[in-house]
Design a protein around this motif. Sequence first.
Motif, PDB file in Angstrom:
ATOM      1  N   ILE A 157      13.554  -0.548  61.672  1.00 29.58           N
ATOM      2  CA  ILE A 157      13.386  -1.353  60.461  1.00 29.58           C
ATOM      3  C   ILE A 157      14.668  -2.163  60.177  1.00 29.58           C
ATOM      4  CG2 ILE A 157      11.680   0.209  59.474  1.00 29.58           C
ATOM      5  CD1 ILE A 157      13.895   1.246  57.594  1.00 29.58           C
ATOM      6  N   ALA A 158      15.407  -2.473  61.224  1.00 30.96           N
ATOM      7  CA  ALA A 158      16.662  -3.214  61.065  1.00 30.96           C
ATOM      8  C   ALA A 158      16.395  -4.649  60.617  1.00 30.96           C
ATOM      9  CB  ALA A 158      17.447  -3.217  62.367  1.00 30.96           C
ATOM     10  N   THR A 159      17.382  -5.241  59.964  1.00 33.11           N
ATOM     11  CA  THR A 159      17.313  -6.651  59.576  1.00 33.11           C
ATOM     12  C   THR A 159      18.262  -7.483  60.433  1.00 33.11           C
ATOM     13  OG1 THR A 159      18.904  -6.066  57.851  1.00 33.11           O
ATOM     14  CG2 THR A 159      16.641  -6.460  57.157  1.00 33.11           C
ATOM     15  N   HIS A 160      17.919  -8.759  60.576  1.00 36.08           N
ATOM     16  CA  HIS A 160      18.840  -9.709  61.200  1.00 36.08           C
ATOM     17  C   HIS A 160      19.788 -10.209  60.114  1.00 36.08           C
ATOM     18  CE1 HIS A 160      20.317 -13.323  63.276  1.00 36.08           C
ATOM     19  NE2 HIS A 160      20.006 -12.678  64.378  1.00 36.08           N
ATOM     20  N   PRO A 161      21.103 -10.239  60.376  1.00 32.84           N
ATOM     21  CA  PRO A 161      22.063 -10.505  59.297  1.00 32.84           C
ATOM     22  C   PRO A 161      22.446 -11.962  59.056  1.00 32.84           C
ATOM     23  CG  PRO A 161      23.244  -9.790  61.242  1.00 32.84           C
ATOM     24  CD  PRO A 161      21.782  -9.763  61.603  1.00 32.84           C
ATOM     25  N   SER A 162      22.028 -12.885  59.911  1.00 33.81           N
ATOM     26  CA  SER A 162      22.555 -14.251  59.847  1.00 33.81           C
ATOM     27  C   SER A 162      22.016 -15.046  58.662  1.00 33.81           C
ATOM     28  CB  SER A 162      22.223 -14.992  61.140  1.00 33.81           C
ATOM     29  OG  SER A 162      22.595 -16.357  61.046  1.00 33.81           O
ATOM     30  N   ASP A 163      22.916 -15.751  57.955  1.00 29.78           N
ATOM     31  CA  ASP A 163      22.503 -16.757  56.974  1.00 29.78           C
ATOM     32  C   ASP A 163      22.198 -18.071  57.673  1.00 29.78           C
ATOM     33  OD1 ASP A 163      22.904 -15.572  54.183  1.00 29.78           O
ATOM     34  OD2 ASP A 163      24.844 -15.139  55.080  1.00 29.78           O
ATOM     35  N   MET A 164      23.057 -18.458  58.608  1.00 29.09           N
ATOM     36  CA  MET A 164      22.890 -19.719  59.318  1.00 29.09           C
ATOM     37  C   MET A 164      21.529 -19.819  59.982  1.00 29.09           C
ATOM     38  SD  MET A 164      25.017 -21.225  62.583  1.00 29.09           S
ATOM     39  CE  MET A 164      23.955 -20.341  63.729  1.00 29.09           C
ATOM     40  N   ALA A 165      21.091 -18.740  60.615  1.00 32.86           N
ATOM     41  CA  ALA A 165      19.822 -18.758  61.346  1.00 32.86           C
ATOM     42  C   ALA A 165      18.635 -18.972  60.414  1.00 32.86           C
ATOM     43  CB  ALA A 165      19.651 -17.464  62.136  1.00 32.86           C
ATOM     44  N   VAL A 166      18.732 -18.491  59.178  1.00 31.13           N
ATOM     45  CA  VAL A 166      17.642 -18.680  58.215  1.00 31.13           C
ATOM     46  C   VAL A 166      17.491 -20.156  57.891  1.00 31.13           C
ATOM     47  CG1 VAL A 166      16.811 -18.101  55.900  1.00 31.13           C
ATOM     48  CG2 VAL A 166      17.994 -16.371  57.264  1.00 31.13           C
ATOM     49  N   ALA A 167      18.609 -20.820  57.604  1.00 29.61           N
ATOM     50  CA  ALA A 167      18.554 -22.257  57.327  1.00 29.61           C
ATOM     51  C   ALA A 167      18.061 -23.034  58.538  1.00 29.61           C
ATOM     52  CB  ALA A 167      19.931 -22.754  56.904  1.00 29.61           C
ATOM     53  N   MET A 168      18.537 -22.661  59.724  1.00 29.01           N
ATOM     54  CA  MET A 168      18.100 -23.360  60.934  1.00 29.01           C
ATOM     55  C   MET A 168      16.614 -23.150  61.208  1.00 29.01           C
ATOM     56  SD  MET A 168      21.228 -23.110  63.629  1.00 29.01           S
ATOM     57  CE  MET A 168      22.618 -24.258  63.510  1.00 29.01           C
ATOM     58  N   MET A 169      16.098 -21.999  60.820  1.00 30.30           N
ATOM     59  CA  MET A 169      14.659 -21.759  60.965  1.00 30.30           C
ATOM     60  C   MET A 169      13.876 -22.732  60.087  1.00 30.30           C
ATOM     61  SD  MET A 169      12.488 -19.651  62.555  1.00 30.30           S
ATOM     62  CE  MET A 169      12.985 -17.941  62.724  1.00 30.30           C
ATOM     63  N   ALA A 170      14.339 -22.936  58.863  1.00 35.51           N
ATOM     64  CA  ALA A 170      13.661 -23.870  57.967  1.00 35.51           C
ATOM     65  C   ALA A 170      13.762 -25.305  58.462  1.00 35.51           C
ATOM     66  CB  ALA A 170      14.246 -23.756  56.564  1.00 35.51           C
ATOM     67  N   LEU A 171      14.796 -25.594  59.246  1.00 31.47           N
ATOM     68  CA  LEU A 171      15.010 -26.946  59.771  1.00 31.47           C
ATOM     69  C   LEU A 171      14.380 -27.167  61.149  1.00 31.47           C
ATOM     70  CD1 LEU A 171      18.751 -27.347  58.712  1.00 31.47           C
ATOM     71  CD2 LEU A 171      16.797 -28.577  57.740  1.00 31.47           C
ATOM     72  N   ASP A 172      13.590 -26.203  61.621  1.00 32.51           N
ATOM     73  CA  ASP A 172      12.901 -26.318  62.916  1.00 32.51           C
ATOM     74  C   ASP A 172      13.870 -26.465  64.083  1.00 32.51           C
ATOM     75  OD1 ASP A 172      10.242 -26.198  61.843  1.00 32.51           O
ATOM     76  OD2 ASP A 172      10.449 -28.276  61.214  1.00 32.51           O
ATOM     77  N   ALA A 173      14.931 -25.675  64.069  1.00 34.87           N
ATOM     78  CA  ALA A 173      15.935 -25.743  65.120  1.00 34.87           C
ATOM     79  C   ALA A 173      15.399 -25.232  66.452  1.00 34.87           C
ATOM     80  CB  ALA A 173      17.155 -24.917  64.714  1.00 34.87           C
ATOM     81  N   SER A 174      16.027 -25.701  67.524  1.00 38.33           N
ATOM     82  CA  SER A 174      15.773 -25.199  68.871  1.00 38.33           C
ATOM     83  C   SER A 174      17.112 -24.885  69.522  1.00 38.33           C
ATOM     84  CB  SER A 174      15.021 -26.226  69.727  1.00 38.33           C
ATOM     85  OG  SER A 174      13.736 -26.482  69.199  1.00 38.33           O
ATOM     86  N   VAL A 175      17.090 -23.984  70.507  1.00 37.40           N
ATOM     87  CA  VAL A 175      18.325 -23.663  71.231  1.00 37.40           C
ATOM     88  C   VAL A 175      18.182 -24.112  72.681  1.00 37.40           C
ATOM     89  CG1 VAL A 175      18.998 -21.738  69.765  1.00 37.40           C
ATOM     90  CG2 VAL A 175      17.498 -21.310  71.695  1.00 37.40           C
ATOM     91  N   GLU A 176      19.274 -24.683  73.209  1.00 37.88           N
ATOM     92  CA  GLU A 176      19.337 -25.047  74.620  1.00 37.88           C
ATOM     93  C   GLU A 176      20.008 -23.910  75.373  1.00 37.88           C
ATOM     94  OE1 GLU A 176      21.358 -28.755  74.976  1.00 37.88           O
ATOM     95  OE2 GLU A 176      19.881 -29.864  73.787  1.00 37.88           O
ATOM     96  N   VAL A 177      19.393 -23.484  76.464  1.00 45.50           N
ATOM     97  CA  VAL A 177      19.854 -22.311  77.204  1.00 45.50           C
ATOM     98  C   VAL A 177      19.983 -22.652  78.679  1.00 45.50           C
ATOM     99  CG1 VAL A 177      19.322 -19.922  77.857  1.00 45.50           C
ATOM    100  CG2 VAL A 177      18.731 -20.754  75.562  1.00 45.50           C
ATOM    101  N   GLN A 178      21.098 -22.243  79.280  1.00 43.01           N
ATOM    102  CA  GLN A 178      21.256 -22.373  80.730  1.00 43.01           C
ATOM    103  C   GLN A 178      21.282 -20.998  81.354  1.00 43.01           C
ATOM    104  OE1 GLN A 178      23.771 -25.388  82.334  1.00 43.01           O
ATOM    105  NE2 GLN A 178      24.389 -24.154  84.102  1.00 43.01           N
ATOM    106  N   ALA A 179      20.484 -20.809  82.400  1.00 37.72           N
ATOM    107  CA  ALA A 179      20.407 -19.540  83.114  1.00 37.72           C
ATOM    108  C   ALA A 179      21.406 -19.507  84.258  1.00 37.72           C
ATOM    109  CB  ALA A 179      18.991 -19.324  83.647  1.00 37.72           C
TER     110      ALA A 179
END
Length: 328
Positions: A157-179
């Motif tokens: 039942i853990a929570t994610h702690p980020s404030d930044m990620a919440v705002a980015m979720m509302a802004l429809d953010a995407s992440v670029e990832v290199q493998a």
Amino acid sequence: MKSFEYERAGSVADATKAAAVDGATIIAGGTNLIDLMKLEVMSPDTLVDINRLDLHDISVDEHGGLRIGALVTNSALAANEIVRRDYEVLARALLAGASGQLRNKATTGGNLLQRTRCAYFYDTAMPCNKRAPGTGCQARDGFNRILAVLGTSDHCIATHPSDMAVAMMALDASVEVQASDGDLRTIALGDLYCLPGSTPEIETVLAAGDLITAVTLPKPKGGRHIYRKVRDRSSYAFALVSVAAVVKMNDNEIEDIALAFGGLAPKPWRNPSVEGALKGQVPSPELFDEAADILLANATGYGANDFKIPLTRRTLKAVLKAATEANQ
């Protein structure tokens, strides 16, 4: 702290290859990782330092959106003129998080990947399925005041702690990832995180060696931006409940709305049904109650965190009232 090897990456390709080795962990700002290493919650064999990589820029992309390098610090992002003007909810969320000293070190990529502050996760003497799979979740019947009421499972039942990620979720953010094999892909922020289910130790869809190189935000939405964070003290505290809202009005109707929530779930939480119930409607207390009913339909308290459910209702209604009145 256990001993470890240290490797400084000279390129993104070098970083991903080094991080793909079993026992290796990437370090940037280290504001969360170093604490976890001191407590031996995490004990990497090798730290791969990426701070010299060319991932420090903020720029407008060809579509009018914003591209934020993974090593941009939280302080630099919050102070950026474009962010303050066009993505105000993000600036507000960043300034609501941690302290000035931590924001000076914490990075965009690292902020997204910081780990829960559940007390049992941090205490290696206690059972925790996220830290040691199969040992149990002490938090369900223990001290769970700051923990999740949405998206939980019998295992965590853990929570994610980020404030930044919440705002980015509302802004429809995407992440670029290199493998590590050089493959480049883009992941919607909402798809980056995994709910605990029966495998709470798997927190994201990233594989060994994957490196977040940037976060992208679409063209600005306009409208009213609000970030409301309810916490135990006025600074340097994680959210009990937070709401990121971007609301655009057309006369007296809600033309468009995006809502994301923190402090409630194992990931930044967004429920499209809540937005769907509000879009095209005339604001009213009854409408706001309906939206809260949808958001909290499956909410479950575990004793000490039961208060989060009515607190979320009040916070959401207050944010919606402020956002819609300000735009009329």
